[in-house]
Design a protein around this motif. Sequence first.
Motif, PDB file in Angstrom:
ATOM      1  N   MET A   1      30.551  35.804  32.458  1.00 19.53           N
ATOM      2  CA  MET A   1      29.488  36.550  33.119  1.00 19.53           C
ATOM      3  C   MET A   1      28.204  35.733  33.178  1.00 19.53           C
ATOM      4  O   MET A   1      27.927  34.923  32.285  1.00 19.53           O
ATOM      5  N   GLY A   2      27.432  35.960  34.241  1.00 22.42           N
ATOM      6  CA  GLY A   2      26.148  35.304  34.428  1.00 22.42           C
ATOM      7  C   GLY A   2      25.087  36.321  34.762  1.00 22.42           C
ATOM      8  O   GLY A   2      25.264  37.532  34.574  1.00 22.42           O
ATOM      9  N   ALA A   3      23.965  35.847  35.296  1.00 20.68           N
ATOM     10  CA  ALA A   3      22.866  36.738  35.636  1.00 20.68           C
ATOM     11  C   ALA A   3      23.216  37.639  36.811  1.00 20.68           C
ATOM     12  O   ALA A   3      22.856  38.814  36.848  1.00 20.68           O
ATOM     13  N   LEU A   4      23.936  37.097  37.797  1.00 21.07           N
ATOM     14  CA  LEU A   4      24.343  37.851  38.983  1.00 21.07           C
ATOM     15  C   LEU A   4      25.843  37.673  39.166  1.00 21.07           C
ATOM     16  O   LEU A   4      26.314  36.614  39.574  1.00 21.07           O
ATOM     17  N   ASN A   5      26.598  38.710  38.856  1.00 24.01           N
ATOM     18  CA  ASN A   5      28.050  38.643  38.897  1.00 24.01           C
ATOM     19  C   ASN A   5      28.548  39.330  40.159  1.00 24.01           C
ATOM     20  O   ASN A   5      28.323  40.524  40.355  1.00 24.01           O
ATOM     21  N   LEU A   6      29.224  38.569  41.002  1.00 28.36           N
ATOM     22  CA  LEU A   6      29.676  39.050  42.302  1.00 28.36           C
ATOM     23  C   LEU A   6      31.197  39.158  42.294  1.00 28.36           C
ATOM     24  O   LEU A   6      31.905  38.146  42.275  1.00 28.36           O
ATOM     25  N   VAL A   7      31.709  40.388  42.303  1.00 28.17           N
ATOM     26  CA  VAL A   7      33.142  40.638  42.216  1.00 28.17           C
ATOM     27  C   VAL A   7      33.684  40.907  43.617  1.00 28.17           C
ATOM     28  O   VAL A   7      33.250  41.842  44.294  1.00 28.17           O
ATOM     29  N   THR A   8      34.634  40.087  44.032  1.00 32.91           N
ATOM     30  CA  THR A   8      35.234  40.222  45.356  1.00 32.91           C
ATOM     31  C   THR A   8      36.760  40.175  45.217  1.00 32.91           C
ATOM     32  O   THR A   8      37.295  39.852  44.160  1.00 32.91           O
ATOM     33  N   GLY A   9      37.438  40.448  46.330  1.00 31.07           N
ATOM     34  CA  GLY A   9      38.896  40.404  46.343  1.00 31.07           C
ATOM     35  C   GLY A   9      39.448  41.345  47.388  1.00 31.07           C
ATOM     36  O   GLY A   9      38.761  42.246  47.871  1.00 31.07           O
ATOM     37  N   ASP A  10      40.707  41.150  47.728  1.00 31.95           N
ATOM     38  CA  ASP A  10      41.367  42.009  48.700  1.00 31.95           C
ATOM     39  C   ASP A  10      41.525  43.420  48.146  1.00 31.95           C
ATOM     40  O   ASP A  10      41.411  43.655  46.928  1.00 31.95           O
ATOM     41  N   ASN A  11      41.821  44.366  49.033  1.00 33.60           N
ATOM     42  CA  ASN A  11      42.133  45.715  48.580  1.00 33.60           C
ATOM     43  C   ASN A  11      43.314  45.674  47.622  1.00 33.60           C
ATOM     44  O   ASN A  11      44.320  45.009  47.879  1.00 33.60           O
ATOM     45  N   GLY A  12      43.177  46.387  46.509  1.00 32.94           N
ATOM     46  CA  GLY A  12      44.255  46.417  45.526  1.00 32.94           C
ATOM     47  C   GLY A  12      44.264  45.241  44.575  1.00 32.94           C
ATOM     48  O   GLY A  12      45.194  45.105  43.769  1.00 32.94           O
ATOM     49  N   SER A  13      43.242  44.395  44.620  1.00 31.16           N
ATOM     50  CA  SER A  13      43.243  43.209  43.744  1.00 31.16           C
ATOM     51  C   SER A  13      42.783  43.524  42.334  1.00 31.16           C
ATOM     52  O   SER A  13      42.959  42.701  41.433  1.00 31.16           O
ATOM     53  N   GLY A  14      42.178  44.687  42.117  1.00 27.09           N
ATOM     54  CA  GLY A  14      41.760  45.056  40.768  1.00 27.09           C
ATOM     55  C   GLY A  14      40.262  45.232  40.598  1.00 27.09           C
ATOM     56  O   GLY A  14      39.780  45.416  39.480  1.00 27.09           O
ATOM     57  N   LYS A  15      39.503  45.214  41.697  1.00 27.64           N
ATOM     58  CA  LYS A  15      38.042  45.366  41.592  1.00 27.64           C
ATOM     59  C   LYS A  15      37.679  46.719  40.984  1.00 27.64           C
ATOM     60  O   LYS A  15      36.815  46.799  40.103  1.00 27.64           O
TER      61      LYS A  15
END
Length: 386
Positions: free
Chosen positions: A20-34
């Motif tokens: 983790m950092g100061a700005l954590n950007l979580v991305t991924g396809d549908n169903g990837s676990g976001k």
Amino acid sequence: MLQTLAVSNYRSLHDLVVPMGALNLVTGDNGSGKSSLYRALRLLADTAQGGVAAALAREGGLQSALWAGPGTLSRAMLQGEVPVQGTGSGDPVALRLGFAGEEFGYAIDLGFPVPYRSAFARDPQIKCESIWAGPFLRRSSVLVERRGPVLRRRHGRQWEIVDDRVSMFESVFSHPVDPQRMPEVLSLRETIRAWRFYDHFRSDADAPARQSPLATRTPVLAHDGRDLAAAWQTIVEVGDEEGLAAAVEDAFPGAEVLIEGGEGRLFLKFQQPGLLRPLSAAELSDGTLRYLLLIAALHTPRPPPLMVLNEPETSLHPDLLPALGRLIIAATARSQLWVVSHSSRLVAALRESPLCNPIALEKQMSRTTIQGQGLLDAPAWYWPDR
């Protein structure tokens, strides 16, 4: 600031360790676990509120939330050379969550109770909890630990039992503790309780944000935005009024937000160029209302240690997303940010920040992994023993 988030055996998160950092950007396809990763953060927050068991019950119980695959996925299984099958390891059922920062780390291990006659026999029990000093769990760095009903603290070179009748269904954060004997429990509890989550503000005709709240100081915007006008006026009076106005100007050039009072209530008005009168909150478009909610949330006079925004781009026009990216980046000066997004335009705007920590999720054999993270790339993490 959190440095590491770890999740084991929760839905598709079989064994995930996230830097983790100061700005954590979580991305991924549908169903990837976001969504699963977001829920894992919410469960960690629920430990400090005394509601982790209830939160799991709302998800269908521990059995429903557990990883449904085998305990170990061999290379042959991952490559499709052999069918996926159970390993028969006999390990106990364990859903584990944890995080670590520069000062403290925390982990919780939940499992099924020993079979006994009860209508609540499937309620998850807390098997183990641990609080340690520093970013890594070492036996010498453990400050407080709980195994089953026994809670103890480190006292010099010895261990001192604090209580041997702790409820198996409540976190150590719910247990009354002496602030002189275990200050780290209180410190960590208050830190976790201060985490803030904003998940899909409503913008329909009956949305709470379209109502007129009572005129009371509101340093923290409610999760549903019901006190938007009060939160906005609080920022004007005790917060960053110039930053607030600049955020509106960046997204809506020439526009201005006004707060009017009457009969003990506050009314938000939105003045735009070319209009003879300002629009009320009830008249705003869904996207404009949601954007004003995000401005108020990110300019809070009481910034949290961690703020989580789940798909903040919902209902926003694509042309607003670069301004939203700048708004979020500016907020990293006050809080650690965790942003889950589907929008390529918002992602591009956030990745312009040198503080951005991209976390791209993908699925391999139904197991969530981080793209590009090999066995040697994950942060060091050790779970406490039961």
